[in-house]
Write a protein that holds these residues in place. Structure first.
Motif, short mmCIF file in Angstrom:
data_model
loop_
_atom_site.label_atom_id
_atom_site.label_comp_id
_atom_site.label_asym_id
_atom_site.label_seq_id
_atom_site.Cartn_x
_atom_site.Cartn_y
_atom_site.Cartn_z
N ALA A 23 40.32 40.80 20.48
CA ALA A 23 38.96 41.30 20.72
C ALA A 23 38.61 41.23 22.20
O ALA A 23 38.00 42.15 22.75
CB ALA A 23 37.96 40.49 19.89
N ALA A 24 39.01 40.15 22.86
CA ALA A 24 38.75 40.01 24.29
C ALA A 24 39.49 41.08 25.09
O ALA A 24 38.94 41.66 26.02
CB ALA A 24 39.14 38.61 24.76
N ALA A 25 40.74 41.33 24.71
CA ALA A 25 41.53 42.35 25.41
C ALA A 25 40.90 43.73 25.23
O ALA A 25 40.82 44.52 26.18
CB ALA A 25 42.96 42.34 24.91
N LEU A 31 35.39 47.67 29.14
CA LEU A 31 34.64 47.43 30.37
C LEU A 31 35.30 48.13 31.56
O LEU A 31 34.62 48.76 32.38
CB LEU A 31 34.51 45.94 30.65
CG LEU A 31 33.59 45.15 29.73
CD1 LEU A 31 33.76 43.64 29.98
CD2 LEU A 31 32.15 45.56 29.93
N MET A 32 36.61 48.06 31.64
CA MET A 32 37.32 48.71 32.74
C MET A 32 37.25 50.23 32.62
O MET A 32 37.13 50.93 33.63
CB MET A 32 38.77 48.23 32.80
CG MET A 32 38.90 46.76 33.20
SD MET A 32 38.00 46.30 34.70
CE MET A 32 38.85 47.29 35.91
N SER A 114 34.16 41.81 33.23
CA SER A 114 35.57 41.97 32.89
C SER A 114 36.42 40.86 33.50
O SER A 114 37.29 40.29 32.83
CB SER A 114 36.06 43.34 33.37
OG SER A 114 37.42 43.50 33.12
N ASP A 115 36.17 40.55 34.77
CA ASP A 115 36.92 39.49 35.45
C ASP A 115 36.67 38.13 34.80
O ASP A 115 37.61 37.34 34.60
CB ASP A 115 36.55 39.43 36.93
CG ASP A 115 37.03 40.63 37.72
OD1 ASP A 115 37.86 41.41 37.19
OD2 ASP A 115 36.58 40.79 38.88
N GLN A 116 35.41 37.84 34.47
CA GLN A 116 35.10 36.56 33.81
C GLN A 116 35.77 36.46 32.46
O GLN A 116 36.30 35.41 32.09
CB GLN A 116 33.58 36.40 33.66
CG GLN A 116 32.88 35.99 34.91
CD GLN A 116 31.41 35.71 34.64
OE1 GLN A 116 30.99 35.43 33.53
NE2 GLN A 116 30.61 35.78 35.69
N LEU A 117 35.73 37.56 31.72
CA LEU A 117 36.36 37.60 30.41
C LEU A 117 37.85 37.33 30.53
O LEU A 117 38.41 36.53 29.78
CB LEU A 117 36.11 38.96 29.74
CG LEU A 117 36.70 39.16 28.36
CD1 LEU A 117 36.06 38.20 27.36
CD2 LEU A 117 36.48 40.60 27.92
N ALA A 118 38.50 37.99 31.48
CA ALA A 118 39.94 37.79 31.68
C ALA A 118 40.23 36.35 32.07
O ALA A 118 41.14 35.72 31.52
CB ALA A 118 40.46 38.75 32.73
N ARG A 119 39.47 35.82 33.02
CA ARG A 119 39.71 34.46 33.47
C ARG A 119 39.49 33.45 32.35
O ARG A 119 40.31 32.57 32.11
CB ARG A 119 38.79 34.12 34.65
CG ARG A 119 39.04 32.72 35.21
CD ARG A 119 37.95 32.25 36.12
NE ARG A 119 36.69 32.22 35.38
CZ ARG A 119 35.50 32.35 35.93
NH1 ARG A 119 35.39 32.54 37.22
NH2 ARG A 119 34.42 32.30 35.19
N VAL A 132 40.44 35.69 40.83
CA VAL A 132 39.27 36.08 41.62
C VAL A 132 38.31 36.83 40.72
O VAL A 132 38.68 37.79 40.06
CB VAL A 132 39.68 36.97 42.81
CG1 VAL A 132 38.45 37.44 43.58
CG2 VAL A 132 40.63 36.22 43.73
N VAL A 133 37.08 36.37 40.69
CA VAL A 133 36.04 37.02 39.90
C VAL A 133 35.02 37.57 40.89
O VAL A 133 34.43 36.81 41.67
CB VAL A 133 35.36 36.03 38.92
CG1 VAL A 133 34.19 36.69 38.21
CG2 VAL A 133 36.38 35.50 37.94
N GLU A 134 34.87 38.89 40.87
CA GLU A 134 33.90 39.54 41.77
C GLU A 134 32.51 38.99 41.46
O GLU A 134 32.13 38.85 40.30
CB GLU A 134 33.94 41.05 41.57
CG GLU A 134 33.09 41.80 42.55
CD GLU A 134 33.27 43.30 42.44
OE1 GLU A 134 32.26 44.01 42.63
OE2 GLU A 134 34.38 43.77 42.17
#
Length: 156
Positions: A23-25, A31-32, A114-119, A132-134
C-alpha cells in the motif's frame, strides 16, 4: 469486546502501526505520478504564458506605432480602445504567475509526502547516509489572490 482500530491496534496508537509495504509503495507511486503531471502542467503553462506575452507585446507595439502616425479622430480613438483591451488581456497573464506558484507549492508538498513515506516505510537510509526529505512549504498557500482586476501589470 471489539477494539476501535482507528485509535488502537493491540494497545498501540494507530500512528505507530506501520502501513503495509504494498500500500505504501502504491501510494508513493501515485504521489510521484501526480507530481510529474503537475510538472508537465507547469511546462505547458510556461509555454502558453511566453507565447501570450510575445503576442500581446507585438500587438501593443503595432498599435502604438499606428497611434503615433494618426492625427486624431475616430482612428486614434479606436486604437486607444484597442490598447485598453490589450492592457486588460495582459492582466489575465497574472493567471500564469499565480498558477505557477500554486503548482510549485503543491509539487513541493507532494514530494515531501512521498519522501517521508519512503523514508518511514522503506527505511531508505543506506551506506551513503540518511534519506533526504524535501522540506515542506511553511506557508499553507503561496497565492492569496483569488481573482484578477485590471490595473498596471509588470510582466517579467
Amino acid at each position: 469486546m471489539q477494539t476501535d482500530t482507528s485509535t488502537a491496534v493491540d494497545g498501540l496508537d494507530s500512528s505507530m502501526v506501520p502501513m503495509p509495504l504494498l500500500a505504501a509503495a502504491e501510494l508513493q507511486d501515485h504521489l510521484m505520478t501526480v507530481t510529474n503531471d503537475l510538472e508537465r502542467l507547469q511546462r505547458l503553462l510556461d509555454d502558453a504564458g511566453e507565447a501570450l506575452s510575445a503576442h500581446f507585446y507585438s500587438a501593443s507595439n503595432q498599435v502604438m506605432s499606428l497611434l503615433s502616425g494618426t492625427e486624431g479622430g475616430p482612428a486614434a480613438e479606436g486604437l486607444k480602445h484597442v490598447m485598453q483591451d490589450i492592457a486588460g488581456a495582459i492582466t489575465a497573464l497574472q493567471f500564469q504567475d499565480m498558477a505557477t506558484q500554486l503548482i510549485a507549492h503543491t509539487s513541493q508538498r507532494l514530494r515531501n509526502c512521498s519522501d517521508q513515506l519512503a523514508r518511514d516505510t522503506f527505511g531508505m537510509d543506506d551506506e551513503d547516509g540518511a534519506a533526504v526529505v524535501e522540506i515542506a512549504p511553511l506557508r499553507p498557500n503561496p497565492v492569496t489572490q483569488d481573482e484578477m482586476d485590471a490595473g498596471s501589470i509588470e510582466l517579467f
